[in-house]
Motif scaffolding. Structure first.
Motif, PDB file in Angstrom:
ATOM      1  N   SER A  22      -2.663   2.746   0.284  1.00 59.10           N
ATOM      2  CA  SER A  22      -2.093   1.915  -0.773  1.00 59.10           C
ATOM      3  C   SER A  22      -0.810   2.472  -1.369  1.00 59.10           C
ATOM      4  CB  SER A  22      -3.121   1.671  -1.876  1.00 59.10           C
ATOM      5  OG  SER A  22      -3.508   2.902  -2.461  1.00 59.10           O
ATOM      6  N   LYS A  78       2.927   0.833  -0.560  1.00 62.65           N
ATOM      7  CA  LYS A  78       3.291   0.086  -1.779  1.00 62.65           C
ATOM      8  C   LYS A  78       2.510  -1.236  -1.841  1.00 62.65           C
ATOM      9  CE  LYS A  78       7.946   1.895  -1.520  1.00 62.65           C
ATOM     10  NZ  LYS A  78       9.329   1.540  -1.254  1.00 62.65           N
ATOM     11  N   GLN A  87       0.234  -4.376  -3.019  1.00 61.18           N
ATOM     12  CA  GLN A  87       0.119  -5.256  -4.177  1.00 61.18           C
ATOM     13  C   GLN A  87      -0.951  -6.301  -3.862  1.00 61.18           C
ATOM     14  OE1 GLN A  87       3.519  -7.816  -4.935  1.00 61.18           O
ATOM     15  NE2 GLN A  87       3.288  -7.432  -7.122  1.00 61.18           N
ATOM     16  N   TYR A  88      -1.917  -6.472  -4.758  1.00 60.25           N
ATOM     17  CA  TYR A  88      -3.006  -7.424  -4.567  1.00 60.25           C
ATOM     18  C   TYR A  88      -2.461  -8.811  -4.234  1.00 60.25           C
ATOM     19  CZ  TYR A  88      -6.818 -10.588  -5.648  1.00 60.25           C
ATOM     20  OH  TYR A  88      -7.752 -11.591  -5.581  1.00 60.25           O
ATOM     21  N   ASP A  89      -3.118  -9.490  -3.277  1.00 60.47           N
ATOM     22  CA  ASP A  89      -2.727 -10.851  -2.888  1.00 60.47           C
ATOM     23  C   ASP A  89      -3.865 -11.840  -3.107  1.00 60.47           C
ATOM     24  OD1 ASP A  89      -0.979 -12.835  -1.784  1.00 60.47           O
ATOM     25  OD2 ASP A  89      -1.981 -12.619   0.146  1.00 60.47           O
ATOM     26  N   TYR A 107      -3.853  -7.676   0.646  1.00 65.37           N
ATOM     27  CA  TYR A 107      -2.740  -7.026  -0.040  1.00 65.37           C
ATOM     28  C   TYR A 107      -1.433  -7.331   0.672  1.00 65.37           C
ATOM     29  CZ  TYR A 107      -6.199  -4.096  -2.393  1.00 65.37           C
ATOM     30  OH  TYR A 107      -7.251  -3.649  -3.147  1.00 65.37           O
ATOM     31  N   ARG A 108      -0.368  -7.480  -0.107  1.00 62.87           N
ATOM     32  CA  ARG A 108       0.986  -7.471   0.437  1.00 62.87           C
ATOM     33  C   ARG A 108       1.386  -6.007   0.489  1.00 62.87           C
ATOM     34  NH1 ARG A 108       2.072 -11.526  -3.833  1.00 62.87           N
ATOM     35  NH2 ARG A 108       1.712 -13.519  -2.831  1.00 62.87           N
ATOM     36  N   THR A 145       7.818  -5.548   5.358  1.00 60.35           N
ATOM     37  CA  THR A 145       6.650  -6.082   4.666  1.00 60.35           C
ATOM     38  C   THR A 145       5.639  -6.727   5.596  1.00 60.35           C
ATOM     39  OG1 THR A 145       7.728  -8.206   4.300  1.00 60.35           O
ATOM     40  CG2 THR A 145       8.002  -6.540   2.579  1.00 60.35           C
TER      41      THR A 145
END
Length: 77
Positions: free
Chosen positions: A25, A29, A31-33, A51-52, A60
């Protein structure tokens, strides 16, 4: 199993993440999706989380991860 995730940037350099890989994580980097109502491929927990993710170079993608065993279960768009 290994899949490449296409970058959204103009250089199109892919980020490579393996299904079954430990979730990183901080490095990615994350981020919750979203949440998925499906069981984990590895520990059979009843839920996985999307997650993104982004690497240091800005490439990405999206991964689905088990919150219990912290393994990548899927790559999604």
């Amino acid at each position: 199993m290994q899949r490449s995730l296409s970058s959204l940037q103009h250089d199109l350099v892919p980020i490579t993440i393996n299904v079954g890989e430990d979730f990183k994580s901080i490095v990615w980097k994350a981020q919750y999706d979203m949440d998925f109502n499906t069981e984990c491929l590895f520990c059979f927990s009843e839920r996985i989380t999307g997650y993104r993710v982004e690497d240091e170079a800005g490439h990405t993608g999206k991964v689905a991860v088990c919150p219990h065993c912290e393994k990548v279960n899927a790559i999604y768009a």
